[in-house]
Design an enzyme around this catalytic site. Structure first.
Site, PDB file in Angstrom:
ATOM      1  N   ALA A 128      -9.655   3.427   3.460  1.00  0.00           N
ATOM      2  CA  ALA A 128      -9.818   4.867   3.226  1.00  0.00           C
ATOM      3  C   ALA A 128     -11.013   5.215   2.361  1.00  0.00           C
ATOM      4  O   ALA A 128     -11.329   6.398   2.205  1.00  0.00           O
ATOM      5  CB  ALA A 128      -8.544   5.423   2.579  1.00  0.00           C
TER       6      ALA A 128
ATOM      7  N   HIS B   9       0.828  -1.213   0.000  1.00  0.00           N
ATOM      8  CA  HIS B   9       0.000   0.000   0.000  1.00  0.00           C
ATOM      9  C   HIS B   9       0.858   1.257   0.000  1.00  0.00           C
ATOM     10  O   HIS B   9       1.879   1.323   0.687  1.00  0.00           O
ATOM     11  CB  HIS B   9      -0.896   0.023   1.243  1.00  0.00           C
ATOM     12  CG  HIS B   9      -1.964  -1.020   1.237  1.00  0.00           C
ATOM     13  ND1 HIS B   9      -3.176  -0.833   0.613  1.00  0.00           N
ATOM     14  CD2 HIS B   9      -1.999  -2.264   1.773  1.00  0.00           C
ATOM     15  CE1 HIS B   9      -3.919  -1.919   0.780  1.00  0.00           C
ATOM     16  NE2 HIS B   9      -3.234  -2.801   1.467  1.00  0.00           N
ATOM     17  N   PRO B  10       0.439   2.277  -0.753  1.00  0.00           N
ATOM     18  CA  PRO B  10       1.105   3.577  -0.637  1.00  0.00           C
ATOM     19  C   PRO B  10       0.671   4.243   0.656  1.00  0.00           C
ATOM     20  O   PRO B  10      -0.338   3.868   1.263  1.00  0.00           O
ATOM     21  CB  PRO B  10       0.560   4.357  -1.844  1.00  0.00           C
ATOM     22  CG  PRO B  10      -0.814   3.779  -2.053  1.00  0.00           C
ATOM     23  CD  PRO B  10      -0.685   2.311  -1.705  1.00  0.00           C
TER      24      PRO B  10
END
Length: 335
Positions: A117, A59-60
């Site tokens: 998110a 994941h970034p």
């Protein structure tokens, strides 16, 4: 015949190679719910610590775009979409603060801050990051794994939806599940992950584990200071009349039954507000916060939130945090 996916499909859902291989071995899956059941079992029971860290590393950081050379272009595409609300609500200052807290988090825990998110704004993510930064590493590692599972379930839904769009012969999800997904997406501001009913309404899904915490929980955060709120009294009540519903504008003296009360701890989290039960009693609940004790000169002497739990939701977990600032508040429900 069930839907057939390969390792790259499952790597788009979760960056763990072990997870992808196990999912291929467990397939094909006849329904989306079968895939979620297998995914939860594989992620929590078969993927080791290294696999969890591999998935986290894919994941970034929140607020940053995925790498162009990511091993899964679909993963990168979905990740960008899931952060769209955060990026669209970010200002230069909040984005810089988010990047700084991301760096502090990584330095403390050794892995990227992970949160489902989708639908969440930058201020909400930043507030949650500050709360979780205070956790012990072992607690935060487990929370990260749970957030990864929420993301995986969301992406499995996309995977099956894409398969249905490109292969009409595959049986589509029922309209009930589609409607449930749409509803969850609308309230994803609270990080709720997708759930789908199986069998008769209210029947216990086979993959739901025994509860390890009460089904209704909460915590309170002061967003103006970026810190949890300690020692606020919290009360949980249930509406006692199953025939008549409480109405806006009406005054009720004896209509509510107290289930429990507690005070928030140093992390802003309340103690046990109700008995540890597997199935919630469907009905209307009210959770109240004595905010006037925290800030006697504030705008809110107290805050009450009324919500209804349906028969089909009695196995869910409901987390109702309160975000306070001197002149505003917001709440969201998560599971």
């Amino acid at each position: 015949m069930g839907s057939v996916f390969d390792e790259k499909d499952f790597l788009a859902c979760c960056g763990s190679t072990k997870f992808a291989k196990e999912m291929v071995a467990a397939g094909p899956f006849s329904t989306h719910q079968d895939a979620i059941h297998a995914a939860r079992n594989i992620w929590f029971n078969k993927v080791d610590v290294n696999g969890w860290l591999e998935a986290f590393a894919a994941h970034p950081q929140i607020g940053q775009a995925p790498s162009r050379d990511h091993k899964s272009p679909t993963f990168a595409q979905w990740s960008k979409g899931e952060q769209s609300t955060a990026l669209s609500t970010a200002t230069e200052l909040t984005l810089q603060e988010l990047l700084e807290w991301n760096a502090r988090y990584r330095e403390k825990f050794g892995f990227v801050f992970l949160i489902c998110a989708s639908g969440r704004s930058t201020p909400e993510i930043l507030a949650e990051l500050k709360i979780r930064y205070q956790n012990r590493p072992i607690i935060e590692f487990e929370i990260g794994a749970q957030e990864q599972m929420k993301i995986t379930e969301l992406r499995l839904s996309k995977l099956f939806s894409d398969k249905a769009d490109t292969a009409p012969a595959v049986k589509p999800l029922s309209t009930t599940n589609t409607a449930t997904k749409a509803e969850e997406d609308r309230v994803n501001i609270i990080g709720a992950h997708l759930t789908a009913a199986t069998g008769a309404a209210g029947a216990k899904p086979a993959h739901i584990p025994i509860r390890t915490r009460p089904p209704i929980t909460t915590h309170v955060l002061d967003t103006s200071r970026g810190c949890p709120v300690n020692a606020i009294e919290v009360r949980l009540e249930m509406w006692k009349d199953n025939q008549a519903r409480p109405q806006f504008g009406e005054t009720y003296i004896n209509g509510w039954i107290l289930l429990g009360s507690s005070a928030t701890d140093k992390d802003g989290r309340s103690g046990q507000l109700m008995n540890m039960v597997e199935a919630l009693v469907p009905g209307i609940y009210r959770i109240s916060f004595n905010t006037g004790k925290y800030n006697p000169d504030g705008f809110f002497p107290y805050v009450s939130i009324v919500f209804e739990i349906k028969e089909s939701q009695k196995w869910d977990h409901f987390h109702v945090p309160l975000l306070l600032s001197p002149f505003s508040l917001s709440t969201y429900r998560g599971s």
